[in-house]
Scaffold this motif. Structure first.
Motif, PDB file in Angstrom:
ATOM      1  N   VAL A  38     -18.193  -5.365 -14.356  1.00  0.00           N
ATOM      2  CA  VAL A  38     -19.250  -4.453 -13.933  1.00  0.00           C
ATOM      3  C   VAL A  38     -18.689  -3.042 -13.694  1.00  0.00           C
ATOM      4  CG1 VAL A  38     -19.090  -4.980 -11.440  1.00  0.00           C
ATOM      5  CG2 VAL A  38     -21.304  -4.430 -12.430  1.00  0.00           C
ATOM      6  N   ASP A  39     -17.392  -2.955 -13.382  1.00  0.00           N
ATOM      7  CA  ASP A  39     -16.782  -1.644 -13.092  1.00  0.00           C
ATOM      8  C   ASP A  39     -15.717  -1.224 -14.095  1.00  0.00           C
ATOM      9  OD1 ASP A  39     -18.289  -1.082 -10.823  1.00  0.00           O
ATOM     10  OD2 ASP A  39     -17.006  -2.336  -9.563  1.00  0.00           O
ATOM     11  N   HIS A  40     -15.445  -2.050 -15.102  1.00  0.00           N
ATOM     12  CA  HIS A  40     -14.434  -1.678 -16.106  1.00  0.00           C
ATOM     13  C   HIS A  40     -14.962  -1.911 -17.511  1.00  0.00           C
ATOM     14  CE1 HIS A  40     -11.703  -1.769 -12.641  1.00  0.00           C
ATOM     15  NE2 HIS A  40     -11.103  -0.809 -13.317  1.00  0.00           N
ATOM     16  N   GLY A  41     -14.961  -0.839 -18.298  1.00  0.00           N
ATOM     17  CA  GLY A  41     -15.466  -0.906 -19.669  1.00  0.00           C
ATOM     18  C   GLY A  41     -15.532   0.502 -20.199  1.00  0.00           C
ATOM     19  N   PRO A  42     -16.182   0.684 -21.363  1.00  0.00           N
ATOM     20  CA  PRO A  42     -16.232   2.029 -21.953  1.00  0.00           C
ATOM     21  C   PRO A  42     -16.977   3.000 -21.053  1.00  0.00           C
ATOM     22  CG  PRO A  42     -17.592   0.465 -23.187  1.00  0.00           C
ATOM     23  CD  PRO A  42     -16.892  -0.313 -22.144  1.00  0.00           C
ATOM     24  N   ALA A  43     -16.354   4.159 -20.838  1.00  0.00           N
ATOM     25  CA  ALA A  43     -16.980   5.158 -19.968  1.00  0.00           C
ATOM     26  C   ALA A  43     -18.036   5.929 -20.767  1.00  0.00           C
ATOM     27  CB  ALA A  43     -15.917   6.114 -19.446  1.00  0.00           C
ATOM     28  N   GLY A  44     -18.955   6.537 -20.070  1.00  0.00           N
ATOM     29  CA  GLY A  44     -19.986   7.338 -20.738  1.00  0.00           C
ATOM     30  C   GLY A  44     -20.685   8.172 -19.692  1.00  0.00           C
ATOM     31  N   ASP A  45     -21.689   8.957 -20.134  1.00  0.00           N
ATOM     32  CA  ASP A  45     -22.365   9.743 -19.096  1.00  0.00           C
ATOM     33  C   ASP A  45     -23.300   8.844 -18.290  1.00  0.00           C
ATOM     34  OD1 ASP A  45     -25.415  10.595 -19.941  1.00  0.00           O
ATOM     35  OD2 ASP A  45     -24.121  10.062 -21.637  1.00  0.00           O
ATOM     36  N   ARG A  46     -23.582   9.310 -17.080  1.00  0.00           N
ATOM     37  CA  ARG A  46     -24.268   8.472 -16.099  1.00  0.00           C
ATOM     38  C   ARG A  46     -25.687   8.095 -16.549  1.00  0.00           C
ATOM     39  NH1 ARG A  46     -24.493  10.503  -9.932  1.00  0.00           N
ATOM     40  NH2 ARG A  46     -22.511  11.424 -10.488  1.00  0.00           N
ATOM     41  N   ILE A  47     -26.394   9.060 -17.145  1.00  0.00           N
ATOM     42  CA  ILE A  47     -27.790   8.796 -17.540  1.00  0.00           C
ATOM     43  C   ILE A  47     -27.846   7.749 -18.650  1.00  0.00           C
ATOM     44  CG2 ILE A  47     -29.922   9.844 -18.460  1.00  0.00           C
ATOM     45  CD1 ILE A  47     -29.200  10.912 -15.700  1.00  0.00           C
ATOM     46  N   THR A  48     -26.975   7.907 -19.672  1.00  0.00           N
ATOM     47  CA  THR A  48     -26.960   6.921 -20.766  1.00  0.00           C
ATOM     48  C   THR A  48     -26.602   5.551 -20.208  1.00  0.00           C
ATOM     49  OG1 THR A  48     -26.109   8.693 -22.156  1.00  0.00           O
ATOM     50  CG2 THR A  48     -26.061   6.494 -23.099  1.00  0.00           C
ATOM     51  N   ALA A  49     -25.584   5.519 -19.343  1.00  0.00           N
ATOM     52  CA  ALA A  49     -25.146   4.233 -18.771  1.00  0.00           C
ATOM     53  C   ALA A  49     -26.308   3.586 -18.016  1.00  0.00           C
ATOM     54  CB  ALA A  49     -23.958   4.459 -17.839  1.00  0.00           C
ATOM     55  N   PHE A  50     -27.033   4.394 -17.259  1.00  0.00           N
ATOM     56  CA  PHE A  50     -28.146   3.869 -16.465  1.00  0.00           C
ATOM     57  C   PHE A  50     -29.198   3.241 -17.383  1.00  0.00           C
ATOM     58  CE2 PHE A  50     -32.230   4.414 -14.291  1.00  0.00           C
ATOM     59  CZ  PHE A  50     -31.950   3.832 -13.066  1.00  0.00           C
ATOM     60  N   PHE A 101     -22.480  -8.483 -20.913  1.00  0.00           N
ATOM     61  CA  PHE A 101     -21.042  -8.236 -20.666  1.00  0.00           C
ATOM     62  C   PHE A 101     -20.490  -7.251 -21.704  1.00  0.00           C
ATOM     63  CE2 PHE A 101     -20.737 -12.975 -19.281  1.00  0.00           C
ATOM     64  CZ  PHE A 101     -21.330 -12.668 -18.057  1.00  0.00           C
ATOM     65  N   ALA A 102     -20.894  -7.440 -22.982  1.00  0.00           N
ATOM     66  CA  ALA A 102     -20.304  -6.648 -24.071  1.00  0.00           C
ATOM     67  C   ALA A 102     -20.742  -5.184 -24.019  1.00  0.00           C
ATOM     68  CB  ALA A 102     -20.672  -7.269 -25.415  1.00  0.00           C
ATOM     69  N   PHE A 103     -22.003  -4.945 -23.629  1.00  0.00           N
ATOM     70  CA  PHE A 103     -22.525  -3.582 -23.747  1.00  0.00           C
ATOM     71  C   PHE A 103     -22.680  -2.853 -22.418  1.00  0.00           C
ATOM     72  CE2 PHE A 103     -23.781  -5.737 -27.670  1.00  0.00           C
ATOM     73  CZ  PHE A 103     -23.289  -4.830 -28.601  1.00  0.00           C
ATOM     74  N   TRP A 104     -22.358  -3.529 -21.322  1.00  0.00           N
ATOM     75  CA  TRP A 104     -22.514  -2.923 -19.994  1.00  0.00           C
ATOM     76  C   TRP A 104     -21.670  -1.646 -19.890  1.00  0.00           C
ATOM     77  CZ3 TRP A 104     -25.750  -3.729 -16.045  1.00  0.00           C
ATOM     78  CH2 TRP A 104     -25.449  -3.104 -14.817  1.00  0.00           C
ATOM     79  N   ARG A 105     -22.268  -0.593 -19.324  1.00  0.00           N
ATOM     80  CA  ARG A 105     -21.518   0.657 -19.107  1.00  0.00           C
ATOM     81  C   ARG A 105     -21.310   0.865 -17.614  1.00  0.00           C
ATOM     82  NH1 ARG A 105     -22.853   4.725 -23.639  1.00  0.00           N
ATOM     83  NH2 ARG A 105     -23.131   3.275 -25.358  1.00  0.00           N
ATOM     84  N   PRO A 106     -20.071   0.837 -17.171  1.00  0.00           N
ATOM     85  CA  PRO A 106     -19.812   1.051 -15.735  1.00  0.00           C
ATOM     86  C   PRO A 106     -20.257   2.440 -15.277  1.00  0.00           C
ATOM     87  CG  PRO A 106     -17.858   0.229 -16.858  1.00  0.00           C
ATOM     88  CD  PRO A 106     -18.840   0.593 -17.927  1.00  0.00           C
ATOM     89  N   ILE A 107     -20.694   2.527 -14.024  1.00  0.00           N
ATOM     90  CA  ILE A 107     -20.964   3.831 -13.402  1.00  0.00           C
ATOM     91  C   ILE A 107     -20.099   3.838 -12.134  1.00  0.00           C
ATOM     92  CG2 ILE A 107     -22.745   5.441 -12.586  1.00  0.00           C
ATOM     93  CD1 ILE A 107     -24.858   3.657 -13.969  1.00  0.00           C
ATOM     94  N   PRO A 108     -18.930   4.475 -12.215  1.00  0.00           N
ATOM     95  CA  PRO A 108     -17.901   4.232 -11.183  1.00  0.00           C
ATOM     96  C   PRO A 108     -18.096   4.934  -9.829  1.00  0.00           C
ATOM     97  CG  PRO A 108     -17.052   5.673 -12.914  1.00  0.00           C
ATOM     98  CD  PRO A 108     -18.434   5.320 -13.308  1.00  0.00           C
ATOM     99  N   GLN A 109     -19.122   5.811  -9.694  1.00  0.00           N
ATOM    100  CA  GLN A 109     -19.288   6.511  -8.405  1.00  0.00           C
ATOM    101  C   GLN A 109     -19.366   5.511  -7.247  1.00  0.00           C
ATOM    102  OE1 GLN A 109     -20.703   7.630 -11.164  1.00  0.00           O
ATOM    103  NE2 GLN A 109     -19.886   9.692 -11.164  1.00  0.00           N
ATOM    104  N   PRO A 110     -18.523   5.729  -6.220  1.00  0.00           N
ATOM    105  CA  PRO A 110     -18.554   4.769  -5.101  1.00  0.00           C
ATOM    106  C   PRO A 110     -19.805   4.908  -4.243  1.00  0.00           C
ATOM    107  CG  PRO A 110     -16.811   6.419  -4.794  1.00  0.00           C
ATOM    108  CD  PRO A 110     -17.499   6.763  -6.063  1.00  0.00           C
TER     109      PRO A 110
END
Ligand SMILES: C[S@@+](CC[C@H](N)C(=O)[O-])C[C@H]1O[C@@H](n2cnc3c(N)ncnc32)[C@H](O)[C@@H]1O
Length: 256
Positions: A38-50, A101-110
């Protein structure tokens, strides 16, 4: 021959489900040793990830809600042989999770970070307890029937499928949906909550809250007054503090 093939298919679907379930624990817990969590994977911008993550939760929720309904099952079994209907459902549910699992984009802001070592241990204890409740609830209800193995085995032996039966074992005396309660505990119990994990937890909790009335409508249809009266006596996800009113007739104890 078809009966043997159904057993092989049911067994494979079960193995895929079990591997997916184990991965889900690692995914939600952000445990080391797996490629994506849920917290590790390909990074991206927050809006797309959401948007992507919301779509993945929606896909999982739709698959579960639609395929679990009695009306869908009636139409579906015109295409899929009845003995493997549950195994096909289990396979599709696993595929929906594997896609997540494969396509989930993490959003790392705590969102929160607990540092006190005792509190961290308690939270990890809750995480483990949640999964333990999930797994043990499947055995309390009927693990092998829930995941389709009983149906293919009964079919192999030429036995008629067992009719649905109301049950109220152990956790089910405290709440009507212990398995879902276990999921909710496991999804929320983290010492380090990120925005992505929060989205996952909120999304899955909302899905569970939407799914319960549908499941209960089917259960009242299948189990009749036993389940209707159970609903009046036992809390949904939290135990009721007040005792049932004396006007509610007690059910015989069937599963002690
Ligand atoms: C995925 S399980 C989840 C069970 C429950 N919602 C929970 O959270 O523990 C769903 C299946 O469990 C079975 N089930 C749930 N409650 C039951 C009960 N009290 N007695 C018998 N079967 C039950 C039904 O077959 C239902 O389709």
């Amino acid at each position: 021959m078809a009966r043997v093939l159904f057993v092989v298919f049911g067994g494979l679907a079960y193995l895929i489900f079990f591997a997916t379930f184990l991965y889900l624990i690692a995914f939600v817990g952000d445990l080391p040793g797996v490629p994506r969590t849920v917290d590790h994977g390909p990074a991206g911008d927050r809006i797309t990830a959401f948007i992507v993550d919301l779509g993945l939760i929606g896909l999982f929720g739709l698959q579960h809600t639609i395929m679990a309904r009695q009306g869908f099952k009636r139409g579906w079994t015109a295409i899929v042989p009845k003995p493997v209907e549950r195994s096909v459902y289990v396979l599709f549910a696993s595929i929906a999770l594997l896609i997540l699992f494969a396509f989930w984009r993490p959003i790392p802001q705590p969102v929160w970070a607990v540092e006190n070592p005792l509190a961290v241990s308690v939270i990890w204890g809750l995480f483990a307890l949640g999964w333990l409740i999930v797994l043990s609830s499947t055995f309390l209800i009927n693990h092998f029937e829930l995941f389709g193995l009983k149906q293919v085995y009964q079919n192999l032996r030429g036995a008629a499928p067992s009719p649905p039966r109301f049950r109220q074992p152990f956790f089910y005396r405290l709440v009507r949906h212990p398995l879902y309660a276990g999921f909710i505990i496991a999804f929320w119990a983290t010492p380090e909550m990120t925005l992505g994990h929060l989205l996952f937890s909120v999304g899955m909790t909302i899905y569970i809250l939407i799914a319960i009335p549908y499941e209960e409508r089917d259960l009242v249809g299948a189990l009749g007054d036993d389940y209707a009266s159970y609903r009046g006596r036992v809390g949904m996800l939290f135990p009721r503090l007040r005792r049932a009113s004396p006007s509610t007739p007690p059910l015989e104890a069937r599963d002690s």
